[in-house]
Write an enzyme that holds these catalytic residues in place. Structure first.
Site, short mmCIF file in Angstrom:
data_model
loop_
_atom_site.label_atom_id
_atom_site.label_comp_id
_atom_site.label_asym_id
_atom_site.label_seq_id
_atom_site.Cartn_x
_atom_site.Cartn_y
_atom_site.Cartn_z
N ASN A 41 35.77 19.21 1.17
CA ASN A 41 36.76 20.19 0.72
C ASN A 41 37.33 20.81 1.99
O ASN A 41 36.70 21.64 2.62
CB ASN A 41 36.07 21.26 -0.15
CG ASN A 41 37.01 22.41 -0.49
OD1 ASN A 41 38.22 22.31 -0.29
ND2 ASN A 41 36.44 23.49 -0.99
N TRP A 42 38.52 20.34 2.34
CA TRP A 42 39.10 20.79 3.62
C TRP A 42 39.61 22.23 3.55
O TRP A 42 39.89 22.84 4.57
CB TRP A 42 40.25 19.86 4.02
CG TRP A 42 39.83 18.52 4.52
CD1 TRP A 42 38.56 18.00 4.54
CD2 TRP A 42 40.69 17.52 5.09
NE1 TRP A 42 38.59 16.73 5.09
CE2 TRP A 42 39.88 16.42 5.43
CE3 TRP A 42 42.06 17.45 5.33
CZ2 TRP A 42 40.41 15.26 6.02
CZ3 TRP A 42 42.59 16.30 5.91
CH2 TRP A 42 41.76 15.22 6.26
N LYS A 43 39.79 22.75 2.34
CA LYS A 43 40.34 24.11 2.18
C LYS A 43 41.71 24.18 2.87
O LYS A 43 42.43 23.20 2.85
CB LYS A 43 39.35 25.15 2.70
CG LYS A 43 37.93 24.90 2.14
CD LYS A 43 36.99 26.02 2.34
CE LYS A 43 35.64 25.66 1.72
NZ LYS A 43 34.69 26.75 1.74
N HIS B 77 37.04 26.23 -7.80
CA HIS B 77 36.32 26.61 -6.58
C HIS B 77 36.18 28.13 -6.51
O HIS B 77 37.08 28.86 -6.90
CB HIS B 77 37.05 26.08 -5.35
CG HIS B 77 36.22 26.22 -4.12
ND1 HIS B 77 36.19 27.38 -3.39
CD2 HIS B 77 35.34 25.37 -3.53
CE1 HIS B 77 35.33 27.23 -2.39
NE2 HIS B 77 34.81 26.02 -2.45
N GLU C 52 36.48 30.15 -4.19
CA GLU C 52 37.55 30.86 -3.46
C GLU C 52 38.77 31.05 -4.34
O GLU C 52 39.49 32.04 -4.21
CB GLU C 52 37.89 30.10 -2.16
CG GLU C 52 36.81 30.32 -1.12
CD GLU C 52 36.59 29.17 -0.17
OE1 GLU C 52 37.49 28.30 -0.04
OE2 GLU C 52 35.51 29.12 0.46
N GLU D 46 27.77 25.41 -6.62
CA GLU D 46 28.01 26.04 -5.32
C GLU D 46 27.69 27.53 -5.40
O GLU D 46 28.52 28.34 -5.83
CB GLU D 46 29.48 25.89 -4.93
CG GLU D 46 29.91 24.45 -4.76
CD GLU D 46 31.02 24.33 -3.70
OE1 GLU D 46 30.80 23.61 -2.73
OE2 GLU D 46 32.05 25.00 -3.85
N GLY E 96 30.28 28.82 3.26
CA GLY E 96 30.88 29.25 4.52
C GLY E 96 30.08 30.32 5.24
O GLY E 96 30.56 30.94 6.19
N SER F 213 27.37 25.33 2.62
CA SER F 213 26.78 25.13 3.96
C SER F 213 25.91 23.87 4.05
O SER F 213 24.93 23.85 4.79
CB SER F 213 26.01 26.37 4.41
OG SER F 213 26.88 27.50 4.44
N GLY G 90 32.33 21.81 2.86
CA GLY G 90 33.48 22.51 3.44
C GLY G 90 33.53 22.28 4.95
O GLY G 90 33.98 21.24 5.42
N GLY G 91 33.02 23.25 5.70
CA GLY G 91 33.11 23.23 7.16
C GLY G 91 32.75 21.90 7.80
O GLY G 91 33.50 21.38 8.66
#
Ligand code: PGA
Length: 255
Positions: free
Chosen positions: A13-15, A98, A100, A170, A176, A216, A237-238
């Site tokens: 998930n590149w966001k 998601h 966010e 999640e 994150g 994470s 993500g990251g």
């Protein structure tokens, strides 16, 4: 029931990261590293990068996804993109719900349900995100929260449509933050979701649905998380922004 019946899915998930040019470079770097993956590999990118991603991933085992879609086919919804539009350009996956989106953009369980419906109707594979915030975990209501989010999102989804659904557990406190659920915590909640699928549909549906963990997950902790019985993959993500790290997670899922 054998965990091996479920093929793991590792999705990035590149966001809100990467330009089209950077998209091409990252996918080009990733391709040779994941060419032998024994799991499904997906990268979900900002809308603006989807063409570049589809182009760069063409002919490889990397699938492309969007990070959201609207429930209506078209209309007066400034700034939104419909499932129909994603289908039209050949995007096979979409993340929905998601945290966010829920936290910053007013997404609710009901809008998640409506977006999921539209995505399934357009033949997209949905990565449906659920998870509790820290206060909910501290109150001991994680299971109720996750069950409610999942139940509402799947309202109206028939058993034969479940093949289009991947559920990503999640925990919001782990996204994150560098805090990861322990493998046992991740497995416990993924098992709660699987039990709910059995309750809502059937044991067979529960045995086959892919349930990811996200929050994470990285190249250092992926193997332990993915070894859990009820964890069938990851939403990353990251660590998905660095080809080598993402590839190591794919490798861990392929074992
Ligand atoms: P993270 O994000 O891996 O950076 O914690 C996961 C996600 O939000 O899907």
């Amino acid at each position: 029931m054998d965990k091996a019946l479920r093929r793991p899915v590792i999705a990035g998930n590149w966001k809100m990261n990467n330009t089209p040019e950077q998209t091409k470079a990252l996918i080009d770097a990733l391709k040779p590293l994941v060419a032998d993956a024994d799991c499904d590999v997906v990268v979900c990118t900002p809308y603006i990068d989807l063409y570049a991603a589809l182009d760069a991933a063409a002919g490889s085992n990397i699938k492309v996804g969007a990070e959201n879609c609207h429930w209506a086919a078209k209309g007066a919804f400034t700034g939104e993109v419909s499932a129909e539009m994603l289908k039209a350009i050949g995007v096979p996956y979409v993340i929905i719900g998601h945290s966010e989106r829920r936290q910053y953009f007013g997404e609710t369980d009901l809008t998640v349900r409506d977006r999921t419906r539209a995505a399934v109707d357009n033949g997209l594979k949905v990565i449906l995100c659920v998870g509790e915030v820290l206060e909910e975990r501290q109150l001991g209501i994680t299971d109720e929260i996750v069950r409610k989010q999942t139940k509402v999102a799947l309202d109206g989804i028939k058993e034969e449509e479940l093949a289009s659904i991947i559920i990503a557990y999640e925990p919001v406190w782990a996204i994150g933050t560098g805090l990861t659920a322990t493998p046992a915590q991740a497995n416990e909640v993924c098992a709660v979701i699987r039990a709910l699928i059995a309750e809502l549909y059937s044991k067979d549906a529960a045995d086959h649905i892919v349930i990811q963990y996200g929050g994470s997950m990285n190249d250092g902790n992926a193997a332990d998380l993915l070894a859990q019985y009820d964890v069938d993959g990851g939403l990353i993500g990251g660590a998905s922004l660095v080809a080598e790290k993402f590839a190591k997670i794919v490798e861990a899922a392929s074992k």
